[in-house]
Write an enzyme that holds these catalytic residues in place. Structure first.
Site, PDB file in Angstrom:
ATOM      1  N   SER A   1      -0.119  -9.864  -0.766  1.00  0.00           N
ATOM      2  CA  SER A   1      -0.199  -8.406  -0.755  1.00  0.00           C
ATOM      3  C   SER A   1       0.259  -7.753   0.544  1.00  0.00           C
ATOM      4  CB  SER A   1      -1.625  -7.956  -1.085  1.00  0.00           C
ATOM      5  OG  SER A   1      -2.564  -8.615  -0.258  1.00  0.00           O
TER       6      SER A   1
ATOM      7  N   LYS B   1       0.790  -1.237   0.000  1.00  0.00           N
ATOM      8  CA  LYS B   1       0.000   0.000   0.000  1.00  0.00           C
ATOM      9  C   LYS B   1       0.823   1.290   0.000  1.00  0.00           C
ATOM     10  CE  LYS B   1      -4.541  -0.956   0.248  1.00  0.00           C
ATOM     11  NZ  LYS B   1      -5.598  -0.297  -0.534  1.00  0.00           N
TER      12      LYS B   1
END
Length: 328
Positions: A313, A61
Site C-alpha cells: 500500500s 492515499k
C-alpha cells in the site's frame, strides 16, 4: 474461516468505480504489478505485488481524495478542505488539493514525525499541530470545519474516497485478469472496502483477504460480532494499522465482500518488511508489508498455484529511525 455477521450499508457498483477512475487516472501512476519468484516459491502461490509504494506521494492515499475533490462545487473548492492524519492521508490530501488548486489544512498531532510534517507542507498544505493522538487532532479538525467553513475529508469512511481507492483494483484486473485472490492491509478499512467491491464488481469469483495487526484487530472483531467495536487499547506501533475503531461504511463492506480477516503481530509484519528489502529489493512501510506477512505465515487459505496479488500500500518509511546505524 472468520465468522462474519453481515452489516447492511454501503454498496458501490462497477459504474461507480469506472467513474472514479475517470477522475483519478489522469493524476496518478498506474503502478506496476511485479512478479516475485522468491515469494511464489516460499508460498506455493503464483504471486504478484501491486507496488503502490511507487505512487505519487508514496502511497495509494492520493486516489480517494482526488475522487472526493472532483465532486466538490467551485464554492467548496474556494473555501478549502481539511483532514486529520499522522501520515499518508495527510500527504494524499495535500497532493490532491495541490493538483486541483484547492487550499488544504491538515491537522496533525504535536508529536508527528517532522519528516511527515515537512512532506505535507511541501505539497502546499497548512499544517496545524494539535494534541498527542489522532483523535485529538481530529477533534480540532472538526472545530476548524465550523470556524473556517472548510470541507472535511475523512481518512477512510467517505463513500467517494472509498470509490477512489478502488481504482487500484481496476488496475490489478487490467494487468492480470486471471487473478483469483487479492490480499489487502486493513487500518480503517478504506482501501480494502473500495477494492473488494471494485474487484468483485468485475469478477465476483475473486476472493479478498484482509490483514490487520493482532494488536489492533478492530475490523476483525467488528465483523465477527456484527457490532461496531471500539478497542479499549491498541498494542500496535504501525501507523497505517493502528486504529481503535473502523468506519461504519468500511465495516459494512468488509462484512459482505471480504472472505476473511487475518491478523499477525507487529513483529511478523516487520520481518516481512525486511524480507521484501532483502528478497524483492522493495522498501515498504510497515502497513504495506502486512499482505506479504500473511502469505509468508500461511494465513491465506487457497490451493497451491493460486494466482494471488498482494497489495503493497505504500513506501513512506521513516528512514530517520535508521540514521546512525551501521550495516553492510
Amino acid at each position: 474461516m472468520t465468522a462474519h455477521v453481515e452489516i447492511p450499508g454501503l454498496t458501490l457498483n462497477r459504474e461507480d468505480f469506472e467513474r472514479a477512475r475517470e477522475h483519478v487516472a489522469p493524476h496518478v501512476y498506474h503502478t506496476p504489478l511485479l512478479t516475485s519468484r522468491s515469494l511464489s516459491e516460499a508460498s506455493g502461490f503464483d504471486i504478484r505485488l501491486k507496488a503502490e509504494l511507487f505512487q505519487r506521494g508514496g502511497s495509494y492515499k492520493v486516489r480517494g481524495p482526488l475522487n472526493v475533490m472532483a465532486h466538490m462545487s467551485e464554492e467548496e473548492r474556494a473555501r478549502g478542505i481539511i483532514c486529520s492524519s499522522a501520515g499518508n492521508h495527510a500527504q494524499g490530501v495535500a497532493l490532491a488539493a495541490r493538483l486541483y488548486g484547492i487550499p488544504a489544512v491538515v491537522v496533525m498531532a504535536e508529536n508527528a514525525t517532522p519528516a511527515k510534517v515537512a512532506a505535507t507542507e511541501g505539497y502546499g498544505a497548512e499544517v496545524v499541530l494539535h494534541g498527542s493522538i489522532w483523535d485529538e487532532a481530529n477533534k480540532r479538525a472538526l472545530e476548524l470545519v465550523d470556524e473556517r467553513g472548510l470541507t472535511y475529508v475523512h481518512p477512510f469512511d467517505n463513500p467517494r474516497l472509498i470509490a477512489g481507492q478502488g481504482t487500484l483494483g481496476l488496475e490489478i484486473l487490467e494487468d492480470w485478469p486471471e487473478v483469483e485472490v487479492v490480499v489487502i492491509p486493513i487500518g480503517g478499512g478504506g482501501l480494502i472496502s473500495g477494492n473488494s467491491m471494485a474487484l468483485k464488481s468485475v469478477n465476483p469469483a475473486i476472493r479478498v483477504f484482509g490483514v490487520e495487526s493482532s494488536g489492533a484487530p478492530a475490523m476483525k472483531r467488528t465483523v465477527e460480532s456484527g457490532e461496531m467495536i471500539t478497542l479499549e487499547t491498541v498494542d500496535c506501533v504501525i501507523d497505517g494499522l493502528k486504529v481503535m475503531r473502523v468506519g461504519d461504511n468500511t465495516a459494512s463492506v468488509v462484512s459482505r465482500f471480504v472472505e476473511r480477516v487475518v491478523t499477525l503481530p507487529d513483529e511478523d509484519i516487520f520481518d516481512a518488511m525486511l524480507w521484501l528489502m532483502a528478497r524483492a529489493k522493495l522498501v515498504t512501510e510497515g502497513a504495506a508489508a502486512a499482505s506479504v506477512a500473511a502469505v509468508l505465515h500461511g494465513l491465506i487459505d487457497a490451493p497451491p498455484g493460486t494466482k494471488v496479488a498482494c497489495v503493497l500500500s505504500g513506501g513512506n518509511l521513516d528512514v530517520e529511525q535508521l540514521r546512525g546505524l551501521s550495516w553492510n
